[in-house]
Design a protein around this motif. Structure first.
Motif, short mmCIF file in Angstrom:
data_model
loop_
_atom_site.label_atom_id
_atom_site.label_comp_id
_atom_site.label_asym_id
_atom_site.label_seq_id
_atom_site.Cartn_x
_atom_site.Cartn_y
_atom_site.Cartn_z
N PRO A 84 0.82 -1.22 0.00
CA PRO A 84 0.00 0.00 0.00
C PRO A 84 0.85 1.27 0.00
O PRO A 84 0.47 2.28 -0.60
CB PRO A 84 -0.82 -0.13 1.29
CG PRO A 84 -0.89 -1.60 1.55
CD PRO A 84 0.42 -2.15 1.09
N GLY A 85 1.97 1.22 0.67
CA GLY A 85 2.86 2.38 0.68
C GLY A 85 2.56 3.35 1.79
O GLY A 85 1.58 3.23 2.53
N VAL A 86 3.41 4.35 1.92
CA VAL A 86 3.31 5.39 2.97
C VAL A 86 3.34 6.75 2.29
O VAL A 86 4.17 6.98 1.40
CB VAL A 86 4.46 5.25 3.98
CG1 VAL A 86 4.50 6.43 4.94
CG2 VAL A 86 4.36 3.94 4.74
N LEU A 87 2.46 7.63 2.68
CA LEU A 87 2.40 8.98 2.11
C LEU A 87 3.29 9.92 2.93
O LEU A 87 3.11 10.05 4.14
CB LEU A 87 0.96 9.49 2.11
CG LEU A 87 0.76 10.94 1.63
CD1 LEU A 87 1.17 11.10 0.17
CD2 LEU A 87 -0.68 11.37 1.84
N PRO A 120 -11.12 12.15 -10.25
CA PRO A 120 -12.21 11.38 -10.91
C PRO A 120 -11.86 9.91 -11.13
O PRO A 120 -12.19 9.34 -12.16
CB PRO A 120 -12.35 12.11 -12.24
CG PRO A 120 -10.98 12.60 -12.56
CD PRO A 120 -10.38 12.98 -11.21
N TRP A 121 -11.18 9.30 -10.15
CA TRP A 121 -10.80 7.90 -10.29
C TRP A 121 -11.30 7.13 -9.08
O TRP A 121 -11.06 7.52 -7.93
CB TRP A 121 -9.27 7.74 -10.35
CG TRP A 121 -8.63 8.49 -11.47
CD1 TRP A 121 -9.11 8.66 -12.73
CD2 TRP A 121 -7.36 9.17 -11.43
NE1 TRP A 121 -8.25 9.39 -13.49
CE2 TRP A 121 -7.15 9.72 -12.72
CE3 TRP A 121 -6.41 9.36 -10.45
CZ2 TRP A 121 -6.02 10.44 -13.04
CZ3 TRP A 121 -5.27 10.07 -10.76
CH2 TRP A 121 -5.08 10.61 -12.05
N GLY A 122 -11.92 6.04 -9.34
CA GLY A 122 -12.27 5.14 -8.25
C GLY A 122 -11.12 4.21 -7.97
O GLY A 122 -10.05 4.31 -8.55
N GLU A 123 -11.36 3.27 -7.07
CA GLU A 123 -10.35 2.26 -6.77
C GLU A 123 -10.21 1.31 -7.95
O GLU A 123 -11.19 0.99 -8.60
CB GLU A 123 -10.75 1.46 -5.52
CG GLU A 123 -10.72 2.25 -4.23
CD GLU A 123 -9.32 2.60 -3.77
OE1 GLU A 123 -8.40 1.86 -4.16
OE2 GLU A 123 -9.15 3.59 -3.05
N ASP A 124 -8.98 0.87 -8.24
CA ASP A 124 -8.75 -0.08 -9.32
C ASP A 124 -9.18 -1.47 -8.89
O ASP A 124 -9.09 -1.84 -7.73
CB ASP A 124 -7.26 -0.09 -9.71
CG ASP A 124 -6.86 1.22 -10.38
OD1 ASP A 124 -7.51 1.59 -11.36
OD2 ASP A 124 -5.94 1.88 -9.87
N GLU A 126 -1.75 -6.94 -6.69
CA GLU A 126 -1.29 -6.79 -8.07
C GLU A 126 -1.93 -5.54 -8.68
O GLU A 126 -3.07 -5.20 -8.37
CB GLU A 126 -1.70 -8.00 -8.92
CG GLU A 126 -0.98 -9.27 -8.58
CD GLU A 126 -1.42 -10.39 -9.50
OE1 GLU A 126 -0.68 -10.69 -10.44
OE2 GLU A 126 -2.52 -10.95 -9.26
N LEU A 127 -1.19 -4.90 -9.56
CA LEU A 127 -1.73 -3.73 -10.27
C LEU A 127 -1.97 -4.12 -11.73
O LEU A 127 -1.14 -4.79 -12.34
CB LEU A 127 -0.77 -2.56 -10.20
CG LEU A 127 -0.48 -2.02 -8.79
CD1 LEU A 127 0.47 -0.84 -8.86
CD2 LEU A 127 -1.76 -1.61 -8.08
N PRO A 128 -3.11 -3.71 -12.31
CA PRO A 128 -3.43 -4.14 -13.66
C PRO A 128 -2.60 -3.50 -14.76
O PRO A 128 -2.46 -4.05 -15.84
CB PRO A 128 -4.91 -3.76 -13.81
CG PRO A 128 -5.10 -2.63 -12.84
CD PRO A 128 -4.20 -2.94 -11.69
N ASP A 129 -2.06 -2.32 -14.50
CA ASP A 129 -1.23 -1.64 -15.50
C ASP A 129 -0.45 -0.52 -14.82
O ASP A 129 -0.64 -0.24 -13.63
CB ASP A 129 -2.07 -1.09 -16.66
CG ASP A 129 -3.21 -0.19 -16.20
OD1 ASP A 129 -2.98 0.64 -15.30
OD2 ASP A 129 -4.32 -0.31 -16.74
N ALA A 130 0.43 0.15 -15.56
CA ALA A 130 1.29 1.18 -14.98
C ALA A 130 0.49 2.36 -14.45
O ALA A 130 0.81 2.94 -13.41
CB ALA A 130 2.30 1.65 -16.03
#
Length: 310
Positions: A253-256, A306-310, A282-286
């Motif tokens: 998830p990472g740290v901000l 304007p982005w929801g969760e992947d 996993e991430l679907p793309d870059a």
């Protein structure tokens, strides 16, 4: 599940004169595919040796199958174009591309000549690229294609003395990731096989006891699934000794860290949390990573993207 058949399909298998490539070619032909057996006829170091493709073709024909030999250097675009043209002239289509050709020139990075690094990249990465690029318009026009790259644990995990080979083998994973996305609308599925087998390339690297159980024929069933009608796409399939496993690349998830808190010292202090695997995925793309990072930063500032969760 219905039996996997390749009746009516045409397959190109590179490096198919021996070892894994030979096993793949025979396996495809046994299930009905017409096979282009590609082999330059060189040693594992890429030096001149007796051609082997014709012998594999004869095996296929003796068993009642259809095959042709072609000695294209997979990194030579003109020779690859000729191979593709001969397949099209003979059978009118190409459905399956198995990028298996490869060489070894092992040395530690400090002792390796750059020409040896470049040559391994040329055969493994540029070879897979050149053959797939030549087939790509055919696959798109047909609205059907199955492509397999051949990677290795040496690229995915690393192996001492194989910087050139490892770089090339991780390179084909990146190539797969992009081509799987670009080919999806045309029903082109692109996967990666990461095999461990007893072949000319490994016989001097593994003990006899390991070689005994790591026969190439135990890996080919995985390859046949990856090029079948119902194949997945963008999958890294590890295979060896009859064992199959999926390799995945995850991101935590990472740290901000923002503003005055975004310092090298803060990264160091937060590194255990950055490294924490809980919640990794996993991430679907870059661009999914870009959206993830931008969303986290925007939300911390009370902004909405304007982005929801992947």
């Amino acid at each position: 599940m219905a039996g996997i058949s390749f009746e009516g399909r045409v397959a190109i298998v590179t490096g198919a004169g021996a070892g894994l490539g030979r096993s793949h070619a025979l396996g495809l032909a046994e299930r009905g595919a017409k096979v282009v057996v590609n082999d330059l006829g060189v040693s594992t170091a890429g030096e001149a040796a007796a051609p082997a493709a014709e012998a594999v073709v004869e095996e296929i024909r003796a068993a009642g199958g259809e095959a042709m030999a072609h000695g294209a250097d997979v990194s030579d675009a003109a020779q690859v174009a000729d191979m593709m043209a001969q397949a099209m002239n003979a059978w009118g289509r190409v459905d399956i591309v198995v990028n298996n050709a490869g060489i070894l020139r092992d040395k530690t990075f400090a002792k390796m000549d750059l020409s040896d690094f470049r040559k391994v990249i040329e055969v493994h990465l540029m070879g897979a690229t050149t053959v797939t690029h030549a087939a790509w318009p055919i696959l798109r026009d047909q609205k059907y294609g199955r492509v397999v790259m051949t990677s290795s644990a040496s690229g995915i995990y690393g192996n001492f003395g194989q910087s050139n080979y490892g770089a090339a083998k991780m390179g084909v994973v990146g190539l797969m990731n992009v081509l799987a996305l670009e080919g999806a609308r045309d029903n082109i599925r692109v996967n990666t096989l990461a095999p461990t087998a007893a072949t000319r390339m490994t016989e001097d690297l593994l003990p006899p006891e390991a070689l005994e159980v790591l026969e190439p024929e135990a890996i080919t069933p995985g390859l046949l699934y990856l090029v079948s009608e119902d194949a997945p796409t963008r999958t890294i399939l590890g295979a060896g000794a009859g064992v199959f496993a999926q390799t995945r690349i995850y991101e935590t998830p990472g740290v901000l860290l923002q503003g005055e808190d975004n310092t090298p010292e803060a990264v160091a202090a937060a590194f255990e949390r950055i490294h924490d695997a809980q919640g990794q995925r996993e991430l679907p793309d870059a661009f999914a990573q870009t959206r993830k990072f931008a969303r986290r930063a925007a939300e911390a500032k009370g902004l909405s993207l304007p982005w929801g969760e992947d």
